[in-house]
Design an enzyme around this catalytic site. Structure first.
Site, mmCIF file in Angstrom:
data_model
loop_
_atom_site.group_PDB
_atom_site.id
_atom_site.type_symbol
_atom_site.label_atom_id
_atom_site.label_comp_id
_atom_site.label_asym_id
_atom_site.label_seq_id
_atom_site.Cartn_x
_atom_site.Cartn_y
_atom_site.Cartn_z
ATOM 1 N N GLU A 155 0.687 -5.459 1.312
ATOM 2 C CA GLU A 155 1.938 -6.163 1.007
ATOM 3 C C GLU A 155 2.646 -5.562 -0.209
ATOM 4 O OE1 GLU A 155 2.359 -10.785 0.758
ATOM 5 O OE2 GLU A 155 2.237 -10.061 -1.303
ATOM 6 N N TYR A 205 10.896 -7.661 0.594
ATOM 7 C CA TYR A 205 9.485 -7.930 0.859
ATOM 8 C C TYR A 205 9.070 -7.157 2.101
ATOM 9 C CZ TYR A 205 5.356 -10.457 2.489
ATOM 10 O OH TYR A 205 4.098 -10.772 2.919
#
Ligand code: GDP
Ligand code: MN
Length: 350
Positions: free
Chosen positions: A156, A101
């Protein structure tokens, strides 16, 4: 403004962040064409602005045309957590060795950019960096450029993947653009066309108001963004919840006040309306005249509580008083706290 995954990936690509080749489709036939262009195997991905699409059945692997048809037909028209799937993104399927991530966002309290990285499956990011220093470092630099030069509130990548071949690659994209930077980005116009707004926000935009829809029951009108935010806080503090943020800015004439009241009135969950004005350049008597005139134009479903202070506030209160508006429609309170209490009491009683 939030982007769809496919738009986010196009945005990433502008900053050289590696993404898989693919295309957008709003019919099964188009999905087949896009799959052939991307090359098999492909993933067919529902384009909705909500997480967990995979678990909801909105992301499927397809090895051939028949499977693309099957999955595209299933996914198009699907309801994922209240979001209707109108388009699918079809991209070349990646082999995944590890999933990570990475995101850049703002740490408002620290007034700094915040990078978040996480590694699942017990792999240390350092180990990844060792294996593929070039890949990780350069993708983070590119993501940072996307975030800053691209004027994002959020950039993101989840998951950011390590392929068995050692390359690092963005498999998903969540991009939120900073609306205040729109003047620098004429190219964002295309994102506006597909933007998902709630109906209240659409109406507010038509009327040129600074409005953000929230979930509560007290409609808010204030002059100045700071005062509007404080009003939300105070409403919260006394046990209520705001239905919106609305800053009417420096002016408060009848047109503006009518527009603001119309947008608030459109919201079925509004049970009371709190108008919080601190006059500076805005003069109290103008605000009052604006409200009286607006009340003639808009028939409100919920009562108003007003706190009017600052420049010519007394004149303003006199105008409201002599207009003979019944207490059940409008009441005036001397302070922000008392006004918030009254508005919350009405909202919570209904
Ligand atoms: P989200 O669930 O809405 O966040 O959708 P993502 O795009 O993040 O996909 C969810 C999961 O589907 C990923 O974490 C992967 O495990 C899987 N997935 C998505 N694309 C691919 C792909 O190209 N290859 C493989 N093997 N898995 C994929
Ligand atoms: Mn994801």
């Amino acid at each position: 403004m939030d982007l769809f995954e496919y738009q986010g990936k196009q945005y990433f690509a502008r900053f050289d962040i590696p993404v898989s080749p693919g295309g957008i489709a709003d019919t099964v036939e188009e999905a087949v064409v896009q799959a052939a262009a991307a090359g098999y195997p492909v993933v067919v991905k529902a384009q909705v602005q909500v997480g967990g699409r995979g678990k909801a059945g909105g992301i499927k692997l397809a090895n051939n045309e028949e499977e693309v048809r099957l999955h595209a037909a299933n996914i198009l028209g699907m309801d994922i957590k209240g979001h209707l799937v109108e388009r699918v993104w079809v991209e070349y399927a990646s082999d995944i060795a590890e999933e990570y991530y990475a995101s850049f966002t703002l740490d408002r309290a620290a007034k700094k950019h915040l990078l978040m990285l996480s590694v699942e499956g017990g792999v240390e990011i350092e180990a990844v960096a060792e294996k593929s220093v070039e890949g990780v470092a350069s993708i983070l630099v590119k993501l940072y450029r996307c975030f800053t030069e691209g004027d994002c509130d959020l950039a993101e990548i989840n998951p950011l993947i390590l392929k068995p071949t050692g390359e690092i690659h963005a498999l998903d994209a969540k991009v939120s653009l900073d609306n205040n930077a729109e003047f620098r980005h004429p190219e964002w116009a295309e994102y506006r066309e597909t933007e998902v707004l709630d109906e209240r926000e659409l109406l507010a935009r038509e009327k040129g108001l600074q409005y953000i829809g929230l979930q509560g029951s007290v409609g808010i009108i204030a002059n100045g963004a700071g005062l509007a935010m404080s009003t939300l806080d105070v409403v919260n503090q006394v046990g209520g919840s705001a239905a919106n943020f609305l800053d009417i800015g420096g002016g408060a004439n009848a047109d503006l006040m009518s527009a603001a009241l119309e947008v608030i009135n459109y919201d079925q969950s509004v049970k009371s309306i709190l108008i919080n004005i601190f006059g500076g350049i805005t003069r109290g008597e103008e605000v009052a005249k604006g409200i009286v005139e607006a009340l003639n134009r808009v028939s409100l479903r919920a009562p108003i509580v007003i706190r009017l202070d600052g420049t010519n506030a007394e004149e303003g209160r006199q105008i409201l008083l002599s207009a003979g508006i019944p207490e059940s429609v409008l009441q005036s309170k001397p302070t922000m706290l008392e006004a918030a209490r009254a508005a919350v009491a009405i909202a919570n009683a209904n």
